[in-house]
Each structure stands twice: as structure tokens, then as C-alpha cells.
Design a protein around this motif. Structure first.
Motif, PDB file in Angstrom:
ATOM      1  N   ASP A  62     -26.699  -7.895 -60.774  1.00  0.00           N
ATOM      2  CA  ASP A  62     -26.926  -9.133 -60.025  1.00  0.00           C
ATOM      3  C   ASP A  62     -25.837  -9.299 -58.961  1.00  0.00           C
ATOM      4  O   ASP A  62     -24.697  -8.876 -59.142  1.00  0.00           O
ATOM      5  N   ARG A  63     -26.216  -9.946 -57.862  1.00  0.00           N
ATOM      6  CA  ARG A  63     -25.258 -10.187 -56.784  1.00  0.00           C
ATOM      7  C   ARG A  63     -24.605 -11.559 -56.938  1.00  0.00           C
ATOM      8  O   ARG A  63     -25.253 -12.519 -57.351  1.00  0.00           O
ATOM      9  N   CYS A  64     -23.325 -11.607 -56.601  1.00  0.00           N
ATOM     10  CA  CYS A  64     -22.577 -12.871 -56.598  1.00  0.00           C
ATOM     11  C   CYS A  64     -21.931 -13.040 -55.224  1.00  0.00           C
ATOM     12  O   CYS A  64     -21.060 -12.258 -54.843  1.00  0.00           O
ATOM     13  N   LEU A  65     -22.368 -14.061 -54.492  1.00  0.00           N
ATOM     14  CA  LEU A  65     -21.834 -14.328 -53.159  1.00  0.00           C
ATOM     15  C   LEU A  65     -20.473 -15.018 -53.292  1.00  0.00           C
ATOM     16  O   LEU A  65     -20.318 -15.923 -54.114  1.00  0.00           O
ATOM     17  N   LEU A  66     -19.503 -14.581 -52.488  1.00  0.00           N
ATOM     18  CA  LEU A  66     -18.144 -15.126 -52.562  1.00  0.00           C
ATOM     19  C   LEU A  66     -17.714 -15.603 -51.178  1.00  0.00           C
ATOM     20  O   LEU A  66     -17.529 -14.804 -50.262  1.00  0.00           O
ATOM     21  N   ILE A  67     -17.590 -16.933 -51.023  1.00  0.00           N
ATOM     22  CA  ILE A  67     -17.212 -17.529 -49.738  1.00  0.00           C
ATOM     23  C   ILE A  67     -15.889 -18.266 -49.920  1.00  0.00           C
ATOM     24  O   ILE A  67     -15.839 -19.339 -50.527  1.00  0.00           O
ATOM     25  N   SER A  68     -14.830 -17.683 -49.397  1.00  0.00           N
ATOM     26  CA  SER A  68     -13.513 -18.302 -49.586  1.00  0.00           C
ATOM     27  C   SER A  68     -12.493 -17.730 -48.617  1.00  0.00           C
ATOM     28  O   SER A  68     -12.609 -16.599 -48.158  1.00  0.00           O
ATOM     29  N   GLU A  69     -11.464 -18.544 -48.326  1.00  0.00           N
ATOM     30  CA  GLU A  69     -10.298 -18.049 -47.621  1.00  0.00           C
ATOM     31  C   GLU A  69      -9.522 -17.155 -48.598  1.00  0.00           C
ATOM     32  O   GLU A  69      -9.774 -17.175 -49.787  1.00  0.00           O
ATOM     33  N   ASN A  70      -8.561 -16.408 -48.064  1.00  0.00           N
ATOM     34  CA  ASN A  70      -7.721 -15.582 -48.929  1.00  0.00           C
ATOM     35  C   ASN A  70      -6.866 -16.463 -49.846  1.00  0.00           C
ATOM     36  O   ASN A  70      -6.197 -17.378 -49.373  1.00  0.00           O
ATOM     37  N   ARG A  71      -6.893 -16.186 -51.114  1.00  0.00           N
ATOM     38  CA  ARG A  71      -6.093 -16.924 -52.096  1.00  0.00           C
ATOM     39  C   ARG A  71      -6.178 -16.172 -53.431  1.00  0.00           C
ATOM     40  O   ARG A  71      -7.054 -15.316 -53.603  1.00  0.00           O
ATOM     41  N   PRO A  72      -5.300 -16.463 -54.385  1.00  0.00           N
ATOM     42  CA  PRO A  72      -5.330 -15.731 -55.653  1.00  0.00           C
ATOM     43  C   PRO A  72      -6.690 -15.766 -56.350  1.00  0.00           C
ATOM     44  O   PRO A  72      -7.109 -14.786 -56.965  1.00  0.00           O
TER      45      PRO A  72
END
Length: 567
Positions: A62-72
Motif C-alpha cells: 500500500d502507498r502512504c503519501l507523506l507531505i511535510s517540511e524536513n523534520r525528525p
């Protein structure tokens, strides 16, 4: 660590964690949120806990979309997705709504990760009609009315109630991520990269940076978006060498952040180095008297060294003194510990490369593309040849086709384009990836000489499809034809041919129309300047093919001066 024996990327992390867990070392640090640090143990626990929750909503593949600025949390989420046997689909936070719409419809993610409310709002309306999205995971509170719709990962991570192992049956041939890159016909293409492909890239990278790893925990500063294939792979190189990773606040605060964390290795794209060159050079030009003499001498001797010209005895002494009184001072402005910059994601201007290396900021230029996980070659620190992109990485074969095109074969080559067999077959032939770039070998060092494909690469390393933007322009009733220009330039410009009945349009009307079109595009795709011509492109004047396609190269050559004047 023998990377050839590692089966997947979560296993890479776990093997390194086993070596580091009792040392109480910090792995991840945010420079935006000072004090937000994760030790190796805390990172391990966070990944395991998040992965356990994620498995309730995803199946293998399954695909998981990841939308975020760089961070831990980006790092933690990426590994958690993979550990759950799923595929990470990173997305830029700068995308236009239509790009999110296309990517979500194309990859049909079961879960979407967002960093905060601002990012969630970009996709909120899109996902209302997408019943395949089962859950939203967020890094911060979204303050939505129905809190059952999302999970704040802070409620899950840093819980010590976990097993002490990473159990996964992922193989090197399994997809690790799908990274979307601009297509020549306008729609982005999802590049499927395997676990083995990224591990293979790590092997090559370790060979390059091995001479630079001289202490127990090398410091890296990360600022290029992790949604970019270059920085996405770099994080696994950082794991391999048990680095300490600092996440920068923003490009505007990059120099400040370098002083905050004193990085030893930093990867960046040509835009950063161009800005650096301009700032330092402007400072040099203001120097007077003895200072000016020392700077000039330092540059001359530095250029001789990088160009492999021998220094005589006196020059060697002078260069050694200048190292201490000039180059050391320059290096101190960037934290004082920098061992090398690594440049990728686009062509580095040779003038910039020679300058930075000459003043004591070693800069290694490499070459690659998203489809190769992404690195193909890179200059080594002990033999930098500025006008080349270095020898090929171990583990991938590179050859030059009869027409000069660079072909690549190896584990690092993509599995294909997601849901796009037609485009896959265009570039993958008999196991060889046709890069669209033209080059030659000079003493086993690869040199890029031209580009076959119609893709604009910005100094920031972004791939832009000019055809997509041109289509938007000619969809307007004001413009009949257009050419977008801006390869390795700070912004995009356009040549416009007005429709016959709109020839009398004022400059104000044209600007207004372009502003309307820019709103439909992402920021990096915006047209900043333009010029108009009266001549219409046709088969008769040699500007169109028999199938009515623009002869882009010929048009650009004819109007090159007009384009360049806009900068």
C-alpha cells in the motif's frame, strides 16, 4: 557494515541501531524546534510504535503519501511506512492543488501523513471523494471537529512498550518509495525505487565519503526537501555512517544553521552554491590593501591546485600560510568544521566549482536522476575534477550510446514508472536506462555535454516540464504559441506568440493573463518575465515538425539573446 547483505532499508537502520543503542547518542535534531532531539533508542522506539499502529490501516505494497517540511518526524514516518511493508510517496509542500489531486488519484494512498494544519488544508477537499484514504496521520494537532479522522503521531511515539526487533520480510527488489518527477507531457511520473536500489546507492556514497569520516559521529545538515530523491537517499547514507542529522530551519537561515551545528558534510543543489559564490565574491570585491592582495594570491594558488598545476616551493609555503589566515576564516563562517559540500540535482557552473574549491570549501559535483536512486557518479575528495561529474559509482554500469546518450544499468535503476508502462518502456530498454543526457568519458570521469530531453532543471534541483506550462499558456485565448525557458536559471521566462485577434493586447493585459495562469501552477513553475514576437512558428519557417511539434532547440537558439536579456 556489509551493505550487500542488508535486505531492506528498515534492516539497515536496525543493524546500525544495535551498534548505537547503548551509547546514548543523539541521531535526529531539529534546528527549528530547539531541544527536539531523538537518540538512536528514541528513534527506534518511535519507528516501531508508529509502524505498529500503521499496520492497522495498510497491507503489503500500500502507498502512504507523506507531505511535510524536513523534520525528525519525516525520518521516523518514512522508516515506519517501510517497516509496515508499505511504500512511501513523498510530496513537495510547494505543489499546487492540481498536483496533489493528480498524485493522490494516481497512487491511491491508504494513509496520508501531514506535518500540520497548513499541509492538511491543501488536500482536505481532494480526499473527500477518495474512499481509498483510510486514515490521516499528523505531526501536529489539526484541530479538526472529528478527531477520529486523524491520528497525532505524538500520541504513539516514544512509548517504550515495544518489541526489540524489526520484523519484516521485505526484499531488495521490493519498492521502497515512489517519487514523482515531472513528465514531458505535463503529468508527473511516479518513479518506483527499490530497497536494493537505494542500498546500492549507499554503497557508492560510502566510497566517496569514507576519507571524510574521521570521528565517531559525523555531523550532517539537511535542508534540501526530503521529498527530493537526492536528500531522500542521503538519509540512508547518514544511517550507514551513524551520523548525527540536523534539520535546517529554512534556506534563508542556512548560514545561521551551519554556525548552529557546525556540519562536516552537507549536500545541496547548485542554487545554494551560486548564492554562496555571489555573496563571497561580493565580499572579496570590497576588500582593499593587504587584504585584497592576500585574497587574490589565495585564489590564484587555489585555482592552480584544483587545476592540477604544480606549486613551487615558495608557492607551497605561501599556500600553507594562506590556509591559516584566509581559508580558515572563510570556513569559520560556515561553522568551522566543514570537510566537503556535495553538489547534485543539476549542473554546477564550473566557475562556481573552481571558486569554492580554490577558497577552501571542497565541493564535489555528482550526477544522477530520480530514476537511478538517484546518484550515478560523483567526484572523490582526493581527485576533484571540476568540469566533470566524477567516476561512476560502484554497482552501476555506465556507457555512452552511439548518439552520445548516457545509459545506466544496475540495481540502482528504477523498477519503472507507477501505472505507466508506456513511459517505462520508452526509457528502460534491455535493462539499460536511457537518461536523456549526453556525455563523454575523460579518463573514467563522466562529463555531461548536453541534454536530449525537454526537462528544465532549476538550480534548486527541481525538474520542471516546460510542455505542461506551455500548455497552460496556449490554453489562454490570448496566446497561440509559447516556449518556456529557464534551465539552470533562477526563474522561468517565456517567449509568447499572441493570437491573431489579440495582437493589439497591451502589456498590462498580458501581465494580468500570466498572473492568472501562474495561480494554477506551483511556485517554481511560475513565469516571472516574458517577451512577445510577431512571427508565428510554422513548418514553412522550420520551427515546427511535420507533426506540428515545436522544434524547441532551434527556437531557443534563434531567440537565445532575447531570453538571456530577461535575466
Amino acid at each position: 557494515m556489509d551493505l550487500k547483505k542488508i535486505n531492506n532499508l528498515p534492516e539497515l537502520f536496525f543493524c546500525q541501531y544495535e551498534k548505537q543503542k547503548d551509547k546514548n547518542k543523539i541521531l535526529l535534531s531539529s534546528l527549528r524546534e530547539l531541544g527536539k532531539n531523538y537518540s538512536w533508542k528514541q528513534t527506534f522506539e518511535s519507528i516501531n510504535n508508529l509502524s505498529s499502529e500503521l499496520k492497522k490501516y495498510v497491507n503489503k505494497g500500500d502507498r502512504c503519501l507523506l507531505i511535510s517540511e524536513n523534520r525528525p518526524e519525516w525520518f521516523i514516518s518514512d522508516l515506519s511506512i517501510m517497516l509496515a511493508d508499505s511504500i512511501t510517496v513523498p510530496a513537495y509542500t510547494t505543489y499546487a492543488e492540481r498536483d496533489y489531486e493528480y498524485i493522490i488519484s494516481d497512487c491511491t494512498p491508504s494513509v496520508i501523513f501531514v506535518s500540520n494544519k497548513e499541509q492538511f488544508n491543501k488536500i482536505k477537499n481532494i480526499i473527500k471523494s477518495k474512499d481509498f484514504v483510510k486514515k490521516i496521520f499528523s505531526f501536529e494537532k489539526l484541530e479538526e471537529k472529528n478527531k477520529d479522522e486523524y491520528i497525532n503521531i505524538n500520541d504513539l511515539i516514544l512509548n517504550s512498550n515495544i518489541s526489540n526487533s524489526f520484523e519484516t520480510k521485505i526484499t531488495r527488489k521490493d519498492p521502497a518509495c515512489i517519487i514523482y518527477t515531472s513528465g514531458t507531457q505535463g503529468n508527473p511520473k511516479g518513479v518506483i525505487l527499490s530497497h536494493g536500489g537505494i542500498l546500492n546507492n549507499c554503497e557508492g556514497a560510502i566510497e566517496i565519503i569514507k576519507p571524510l569520516i574521521t570521528n565517531d559521529q559525523t555531523r550532517f545538515l539537511t535542508w534540501l526537501p526530503l521529498s527530493h530523491s537526492y536528500e531522500h537517499t542521503v538519509q540512508f547514507v547518514q544511517i550507514t555512517v551513524a551520523a548525527r542529522i540536523f534539520y535546517a530551519e529554512s534556506i534563508e537561515k542556512l548560514i545561521k544553521n551551519m554556525n548552529d551545528c557546525s556540519p562536516e558534510i552537507m549536500t545541496a543543489v547548485p542554487r545554494f552554491y551560486q548564492n554562496l559564490y555571489q555573496k563571497i565574491n561580493a565580499s572579496f570585491n570590497k576588500a582593499t590593501g593587504l587584504k585584497k592582495i592576500l585574497i587574490k594570491k589565495m585564489l590564484n594558488l587555489g585555482l592552480k591546485k584544483i587545476q592540477k598545476e604544480p606549486l613551487n616551493f615558495i608557492e607551497k609555503i605561501q599556500d600553507s600560510v594562506l590556509d591559516k589566515i584566509v581559508r580558515k576564516k572563510i570556513k569559520s563562517q560556515f561553522g568551522g568544521s566543514l570537510k566537503t559540500f556535495v553538489s547534485g540535482g543539476g549542473a554546477l557552473d564550473k566557475k562556481v566549482g573552481f571558486f569554492l574549491n580554490a577558497i577552501g570549501l571542497p565541493t564535489l559535483q555528482g550526477y544522477g536522476l530520480t530514476e537511478t536512486s538517484p546518484v550515478v557518479s560523483c567526484n572523490p575528495i582526493n581527485d576533484i575534477r571540476v568540469e566533470t561529474v566524477g567516476p561512476p559509482f560502484k554497482g552501476n554500469e555506465v556507457k555512452i550510446a552511439e548518439d552520445g546518450e548516457i545509459l545506466v544499468k544496475g540495481e540502482n535503476v528504477m523498477l519503472g514508472y507507477w501505472n505507466n508502462q508506456k513511459e517505462t518502456e520508452k526509457v528502460l530498454k534491455n535493462g539499460w536506462l536511457h537518461t536523456g543526457d549526453v556525455g563523454v568519458f575523460e579518463n573514467n570521469y563522466l562529463k555531461i555535454t548536453d541534454r536530449k530531453k525537454d526537462i528544465i532543471i532549476t538550480p534548486g534541483g527541481d525538474n520542471i516540464s516546460p510542455i505542461k506550462i506551455e500548455n497552460e499558456l496556449v490554453n489562454s485565448d490570448l496566446f497561440e504559441q509559447s516556449i518556456v525557458y529557464g534551465d539552470n536559471k533562477p526563474f522561468l521566462v517565456a517567449l509568447l506568440v499572441l493570437n491573431e485577434e489579440k495582437k493589439s493586447s497591451t502589456d498590462e493585459e498580458i501581465k494580468f493573463e500570466i498572473e492568472k495562469i501562474n495561480k494554477k501552477l506551483s511556485k517554481i513553475e511560475n513565469i516571472k518575465k516574458y517577451f512577445t514576437i510577431n512571427e508565428k512558428f510554422s513548418i514553412e519557417n522550420g520551427m515546427l515538425t511535420p507533426t506540428l511539434k515545436l522544434k524547441r532547440y532551434k527556437i531557443i537558439q534563434k531567440y537565445k539573446n532575447n531570453f538571456e536579456k530577461l535575466y
